[in-house]
Scaffold this active site. Structure first.
Site, short mmCIF file in Angstrom:
data_model
loop_
_atom_site.label_atom_id
_atom_site.label_comp_id
_atom_site.label_asym_id
_atom_site.label_seq_id
_atom_site.Cartn_x
_atom_site.Cartn_y
_atom_site.Cartn_z
N LYS A 1 0.83 -1.35 -0.05
CA LYS A 1 -0.19 0.07 0.03
C LYS A 1 1.10 1.31 0.19
CE LYS A 1 -2.97 0.93 3.54
NZ LYS A 1 -2.71 2.36 4.06
N SER A 2 1.77 1.25 0.99
CA SER A 2 2.67 2.49 0.96
C SER A 2 3.42 2.71 -0.49
CB SER A 2 3.87 2.31 2.02
OG SER A 2 3.11 2.33 3.18
N GLY B 1 -4.88 8.28 5.22
CA GLY B 1 -4.02 9.44 5.91
C GLY B 1 -2.82 9.52 4.86
N ASP C 1 1.91 -0.93 11.79
CA ASP C 1 0.58 -1.28 11.40
C ASP C 1 0.20 -2.76 12.02
OD1 ASP C 1 0.31 1.16 10.24
OD2 ASP C 1 1.26 0.58 8.27
#
Ligand code: S3P
Length: 440
Positions: free
Chosen positions: A25-26, A102, A324
């Site tokens: 995802k990052s 975010g 996370d």
């Protein structure tokens, strides 16, 4: 949106075999945003197709980038992204809604800061509660303005300014989102922007920006970028997400008889702290590096069910590398003998939900003693933990909480109910299918 409940039933068999997880995802967010900033057309593949990454895609489209990504058979997105380059982003028609993400909104503040543009940024109920001053404060020092001035939460309008001032900034917390926002703004500043962090946070930005032609340096706890600089297009192949892999690994450790391998997953040291934590708990977990994609290392993570787990302490300077994964590691710790302590995890209070409270509440529903002292999280494990009947866990619409509590049902022998299980679509839409595919 009304509450939805989903019953999660025990898996019919142990988890066995090899699988892959969707793209990181990052890295996917960064591939979308950096390509949108660049001159020319970047080729991206393996991009995660999830709610959060879709938020980044919609945002850059509203700002004038041309995105032509297509869904592949493995569920990932591949194709071209043509950026705005030297022309800069266009003034969007209305506010940009960053949904639950975010990373989208915080990185976007850094992207927009060096342009003559005014954009209102907003998000869903969760994102509108999350702190933004950590990003707006350094960007204001660089010359950007925000209205209402000094506001902590969205909606916030950014008023960019060109060129920005290069700064040296001491980040108050180890946050890759904060680091990245400052470095991206630094690309539109004159001179060298320096970001010092109190502990090492994930370094995908420092690894990826040079691929787009930026001059950066990265040393322990210091990252720099030299501006002004227009990024140029490049090719990015996104490896699998270790944060998603962590759920499969922890499932294997909780379900007797399991043995799994997760292939093609990012082995970035800033992301796989969970493998070291699990090893220290005595778990049978190993990693095998196979190469690099760009500068990102990738390989295989293997895990085998381990009967005798023991508690351990995770020191403050290692928290960013497991940030996370703490909820799911806490669930594993609940099954280990003795005490597990996560030091200095106050940041969990400001994630998609208050994950510190949500973790303690869920563990207490399981009959596990878990508590907070200051910012430290303590869990007193129970190797013979018996799950009560009829548990209903609230995900608080937080994808990682939904996946964590669903493992109680999937890896145990009693169904559990999860409120708003759908939130998994934010990062790992194929979560259930992946586990079911391994448990045949
Ligand atoms: C992220 C950084 C981390 C992490 C988040 C993704 C990123 O947040 O928790 O899921 O992609 O840079 P912080 O920067 O707030 O620590």
């Amino acid at each position: 949106m009304s509450e939805q409940t989903t019953v999660i039933n025990p898996l019919p068999a142990p988890l066995n075999g090899s699988t892959r997880v969707p793209g990181d995802k990052s890295i996917s967010h960064r591939a979308v945003l950096f390509s949108a900033m660049a001159e020319g057309t970047s080729r991206v593949s393996g991009v995660l197709d999830s709610g959060d990454v879709r938020s980044s895609i919609r945002a850059v489209q509203a700002l004038g980038a041309k995105v032509s990504l297509e869904k592949q058979v493995d569920g990932s997105l591949s194709g071209g992204i043509t950026g705005w380059g030297e022309r800069g982003p266009i003034q969007p028609d209305g506010p940009i809604d960053c949904g639950n993400s975010g990373t989208t909104v915080r990185l976007l503040m850094g992207v927009l800061a060096p342009w003559d543009i005014e954009v209102e940024l907003t998000g869903d109920d969760s994102l509108r509660k999350r702190p933004m001053r950590r990003i707006t404060a350094p960007l204001m020092k660089m010359g950007a303005q925000f209205s209402p001035a000094g506001r902590e939460t969205l909606p916030i309008t950014i008023h960019g300014s060109r060129p920005l001032r290069a700064i040296e900034y001491d980040a108050p917390m180890a946050s890759a989102q904060l680091k990245t926002a400052v470095l991206l703004a630094g690309l539109g500043a004159t001179g060298k922007t320096i970001l010092n962090e109190p502990a090492i946070s994930r370094n995908h930005t420092e690894l990826m920006l040079p691929e787009y032609g930026a001059v950066t340096t990265a040393a322990e706890r210091v990252a720099t970028v030299k501006g002004p600089c227009t990024l140029r297009s490049c090719e990015v192949n996104v490896p699998g997400d270790p944060s998603s892999a962590a759920f499969l690994v922890c499932a294997a450790l909780l379900k007797p008889g399991s043995e799994v391998q997760i292939e093609n997953v990012s082995l970035n040291a800033g992301r796989i702290g969970f493998t070291r934590t699990l090893e220290r708990m005595g778990a049978n977990v190993s990693i095998e590096g196979l190469g690099t994609s760009g500068k990102e290392p990738y390989g295989i993570i293997s895990a085998r069910y381990t009967h005798e787990l023991v508690g351990c302490e995770i020191p403050a300077d290692k928290i960013a590398s497991v940030i996370d994964e703490i909820p799911v590691l806490a669930l594993v710790a609940a099954h280990a003998r003795g005490l597990t302590v996560f030091r200095q995890v106050g940041e969990l209070r400001v994630k998609e939900a208050n994950r510190l409270k949500a973790t303690i509440d869920g563990l207490s529903q399981l009959g596990v003693d878990a508590w907070v002292e200051g910012d430290d999280l303590y869990i007193e494990g129970q190797p013979d933990l018996q799950v009560p009947d009829g548990l209903v866990f609230n995900s608080h619409k937080d994808h990682r909480m939904a996946m964590t509590w669903s493992l109680v049902g999937l890896c145990g022998d009693k169904p559990v109910t999860i409120v708003d299980f759908d939130s998994i679509k934010i990062s790992f839409p194929t979560f259930l299918g992946s586990l079911e595919g391994l448990a045949r």
